[in-house]
Design a protein around this motif. Structure first.
Motif, mmCIF file in Angstrom:
data_model
loop_
_atom_site.group_PDB
_atom_site.id
_atom_site.type_symbol
_atom_site.label_atom_id
_atom_site.label_comp_id
_atom_site.label_asym_id
_atom_site.label_seq_id
_atom_site.Cartn_x
_atom_site.Cartn_y
_atom_site.Cartn_z
ATOM 1 N N SER A 68 6.178 0.746 4.044
ATOM 2 C CA SER A 68 5.111 0.882 3.045
ATOM 3 C C SER A 68 4.065 1.859 3.574
ATOM 4 C CB SER A 68 4.483 -0.478 2.753
ATOM 5 O OG SER A 68 3.522 -0.794 3.733
ATOM 6 N N GLY A 69 3.029 2.100 2.780
ATOM 7 C CA GLY A 69 2.010 3.072 3.153
ATOM 8 C C GLY A 69 1.355 2.807 4.495
ATOM 9 N N ARG A 99 -8.380 -1.942 7.517
ATOM 10 C CA ARG A 99 -7.000 -1.963 8.023
ATOM 11 C C ARG A 99 -6.818 -0.903 9.110
ATOM 12 N NH1 ARG A 99 -2.303 -2.378 3.657
ATOM 13 N NH2 ARG A 99 -3.577 -4.192 3.153
ATOM 14 N N VAL A 143 -10.894 6.697 4.163
ATOM 15 C CA VAL A 143 -10.104 6.425 2.963
ATOM 16 C C VAL A 143 -10.703 7.238 1.813
ATOM 17 C CG1 VAL A 143 -9.388 4.649 1.325
ATOM 18 C CG2 VAL A 143 -9.604 4.085 3.760
ATOM 19 N N ASN A 145 -9.754 7.251 -1.866
ATOM 20 C CA ASN A 145 -10.062 6.271 -2.911
ATOM 21 C C ASN A 145 -9.911 4.886 -2.302
ATOM 22 O OD1 ASN A 145 -10.409 5.181 -5.674
ATOM 23 N ND2 ASN A 145 -8.279 4.580 -5.422
ATOM 24 N N THR A 147 -9.164 1.541 -2.620
ATOM 25 C CA THR A 147 -8.513 0.792 -3.683
ATOM 26 C C THR A 147 -9.093 -0.617 -3.835
ATOM 27 O OG1 THR A 147 -6.596 2.047 -2.913
ATOM 28 C CG2 THR A 147 -6.185 0.440 -4.621
ATOM 29 N N ASP A 172 -6.765 8.782 4.495
ATOM 30 C CA ASP A 172 -5.883 7.874 3.776
ATOM 31 C C ASP A 172 -6.077 8.197 2.289
ATOM 32 O OD1 ASP A 172 -4.867 5.828 2.233
ATOM 33 O OD2 ASP A 172 -5.575 4.204 3.517
ATOM 34 N N MET A 174 -3.840 7.496 0.101
ATOM 35 C CA MET A 174 -2.725 6.717 -0.433
ATOM 36 C C MET A 174 -2.783 6.642 -1.950
ATOM 37 S SD MET A 174 -0.322 5.217 1.275
ATOM 38 C CE MET A 174 -1.064 4.896 2.857
ATOM 39 N N SER A 175 -3.942 6.215 -2.470
ATOM 40 C CA SER A 175 -4.020 5.955 -3.904
ATOM 41 C C SER A 175 -4.710 7.084 -4.658
ATOM 42 C CB SER A 175 -4.745 4.626 -4.145
ATOM 43 O OG SER A 175 -6.051 4.677 -3.612
ATOM 44 N N LYS A 198 2.564 5.322 -5.409
ATOM 45 C CA LYS A 198 1.217 5.361 -6.004
ATOM 46 C C LYS A 198 1.199 6.479 -7.054
ATOM 47 C CE LYS A 198 -0.635 2.096 -3.209
ATOM 48 N NZ LYS A 198 -1.713 1.593 -2.376
HETATM 49 C C1 LIG Z 1 -1.809 1.051 -1.138
HETATM 50 C C2 LIG Z 1 -2.753 1.515 -0.092
HETATM 51 C C3 LIG Z 1 -2.386 1.535 1.271
HETATM 52 C C4 LIG Z 1 -1.047 1.070 1.790
HETATM 53 O O1 LIG Z 1 -0.729 -0.199 1.463
HETATM 54 P P1 LIG Z 1 0.765 -0.724 1.637
HETATM 55 O O2 LIG Z 1 0.679 -2.108 1.117
HETATM 56 O O3 LIG Z 1 1.118 -0.648 3.061
HETATM 57 O O4 LIG Z 1 1.628 0.191 0.821
HETATM 58 C C5 LIG Z 1 -3.276 2.073 2.186
HETATM 59 N N1 LIG Z 1 -4.460 2.550 1.793
HETATM 60 C C6 LIG Z 1 -4.860 2.552 0.502
HETATM 61 C C7 LIG Z 1 -6.201 3.123 0.144
HETATM 62 C C8 LIG Z 1 -4.016 2.028 -0.480
HETATM 63 O O5 LIG Z 1 -4.401 2.047 -1.772
#
Ligand SMILES: *Cc1c(COP(=O)(O)O)cnc(C)c1O
Length: 369
Positions: A68-69, A99, A143, A145, A147, A172, A174-175, A198
Motif C-alpha cells: 500500500s502507499g 505516520r 503531506v 493533501n 487526507t 507525500d 498520495m491523495s 487514489k
Molecule cells: C492513503 C494515504 C496514504 C497511504 O495509506 P495506505 O493505507 O498505506 O495506502 C499515505 N498518505 C496519505 C496522505 C494518504 O491519503
C-alpha cells in the motif's frame, strides 16, 4: 459506471470506485519475465508517471513498489536519508504526517517534528523558523493533501524555504498526485510518493516514488530494509527493463496502465481536477443547504475529501447515517480528526457531479434526527 456489479459508490479517499474497463483488464494473466509485461506495461507506466510529474520528465524516474502507499512512504524516507549525517524535518498536521513520524521512529532516522493542529496549515514561516533553529537539517517531509481533514498544505511556499536552505524535499502526494496539477521541477520537489488507488483511479496493490535520476543514483546503501530498498528496486527495474525484484502485483499493474489511459482520455490532470473540484463544490454547497457545516474554511480545502461536523442532535449517530446511505448506494467515511466530531466524504474516483447531487438528495431524505 457498472452499478450492477457495485452495490454502492465509494465516496472514500481510496480504494475508490473504479471503472468497469479498469477492472476488466485484470481478467488476463501476465508473465513477469516476458517483454509484454516488463516493457509493454511496467516501463510504459514508469515513463508516463515521470511525464505526469514534470515537464522535465527526462530528469526523473519512477520506481514502483509493492504494497500500500505507506510501504512507498517508508521506502522513500529510508532510502533518501543517508546512514550518517542526515537529519529530517517532518511537518505533521494530521494522521499521515504522524505516520511519517512513526516511520522515522521505527527506523531510528534522526528527525525533528514541526507539529500543527489538524485544522492549522503548515506555513512557510513556521518551516523557516524550524530550519533556522536547526542548521543540521538535510531533508524535509510534508503531506500535500492531509487526507485526515482534506486540508491542502501550501506546498510551493514551503518548498521555496527548503530550497533556500538546501534541503531535499519529500512530499507525500498520495491523495493529490493525478488529481491536482503539480510539477516536481517547478515546485522543487525531490521525492514524490503516491499510490495506484487514489487520484489515478487504479486498484490497490502498489505505490510509486518519483525522484530525480541524479538523486537516486547517490542513495546506494542507505536502506535499512531489503524489501523496501528503493535504490535496489530502481537498479533492477533499470537493468531488467521493467523487472521488479520480487513478485509484482501483475493484474493491479495492468489495471493501473488502463487507469492512466483513462486519465489521458478524460483530458489529463487538469480535466480531472476540474471534475473533482466540481464534485466538491456541489457537495459542500448541497450539504450546507441542508444544515451541515464543514470542519475547514473553504480556502484551506482540497477537492479530494471534505470533513463535516456530525450534527449535534441526540437522535443522531454516524453509524445510522452510514447504514442508511449505504442502502441508497453510497459509502461515506468516518472521521479521523481528534479535535472535532466529524465524518468525511470523498469526491475522487469514478464519481461525477450527478452522483454528488443524488448523494445530497439522499442525505436530505434520510435525515432522521
Ligand atoms: C492513503 C494515504 C496514504 C497511504 O495509506 P495506505 O493505507 O498505506 O495506502 C499515505 N498518505 C496519505 C496522505 C494518504 O491519503
Amino acid at each position: 459506471m457498472d452499478k450492477a456489479e457495485n452495490p454502492y459508490l465509494l465516496l472514500t479517499p481510496g480504494p475508490l470506485s473504479t471503472t468497469a474497463t479498469v477492472k476488466e483488464t485484470m481478467l488476463r494473466d501476465w508473465c513477469t519475465w516476458d517483454d509484454d509485461y516488463n516493457d509493454g506495461v511496467v516501463q510504459d507506466i514508469r515513463k508516463r508517471l515521470a511525464c505526469l510529474a514534470s515537464e522535465q520528465h527526462e530528469n526523473y524516474t519512477a520506481i514502483l513498489m509493492q504494497g500500500s502507499g505507506t510501504f512507498s512512504v517508508e521506502a522513500a524516507l529510508m532510502t533518501m536519508m543517508p546512514r550518517c549525517g542526515g537529519k529530517l524535518l517532518i511537518c505533521a498536521n494530521g494522521a499521515y504526517g504522524e505516520r511519517m513520524v512513526s516511520i522515522a521512529q521505527y527506523l531510528h532516522l534522526p528527525h525533528i517534528v514541526l507539529r500543527e493542529s489538524e485544522i492549522t496549515p503548515i506555513t512557510a514561516q513556521s518551516v523557516e523558523k524550524a530550519v533556522s533553529d536547526n542548521p543540521d537539517l538535510t531533508h524535509i517531509a510534508i503531506v500535500h493533501n492531509e487526507t485526515t481533514t482534506g486540508m491542502l498544505n501550501p506546498l510551493d511556499s514551503i518548498t521555496s524555504v527548503a530550497k533556500r536552505h538546501n534541503l531535499q524535499v519529500m512530499v507525500d502526494a498520495m491523495s493529490s498526485f493525478g488529481g491536482i496539477p503539480m510539477d516536481m521541477e517547478k515546485s522543487g520537489i525531490d521525492w514524490l510518493v503516491s499510490s495506484a488507488n487514489k487520484c489515478i483511479q487504479g486498484v490497490p496493490g502498489f505505490g510509486f516514488v518519483i525522484t530525480a535520476k541524479s538523486i537516486i543514483e547517490r542513495c546506494k546503501g542507505n536502506a535499512r530494509s531489503l524489501s523496501l530498498d528503493l535504490f535496489d528496486q530502481w537498479q533492477t527495474m533499470e537493468k531488467g527493463k521493467g523487472k521488479w525484484r520480487f513478485t509484482s502485483p501483475t493484474h493491479v499493474v495492468r489495471a493501473f496502465q488502463q487507469a492512466l489511459n483513462e486519465l489521458d482520455m478524460e483530458g489529463g490532470v487538469a480535466a480531472r481536477n476540474n471534475r473533482y473540484c466540481e464534485n466538491q463544490r456541489k457537495l459542500v454547497e448541497g450539504m450546507r443547504q441542508i444544515g451541515f457545516k464543514t470542519l475547514l474554511p473553504d480556502q484551506l480545502h482540497s477537492p479530494i475529501i471534505t470533513s463535516f461536523y456530525n450534527p449535534e442532535s441526540p437522535e443522531y449517530t454516524f453509524s445510522q447515517l452510514y447504514h442508511r446511505l449505504k442502502k441508497r448506494g453510497f459509502v461515506v467515511y468516518p472521521g479521523k480528526v481528534s479535535v472535532a466530531d466529524c465524518f468525511r466524504i470523498g469526491t475522487i474516483g469514478d464519481v461525477f457531479p450527478q452522483d454528488i447531487e443524488r448523494l445530497v438528495k439522499s442525505v436530505e431524505e434520510e435525515m432522521f434526527w
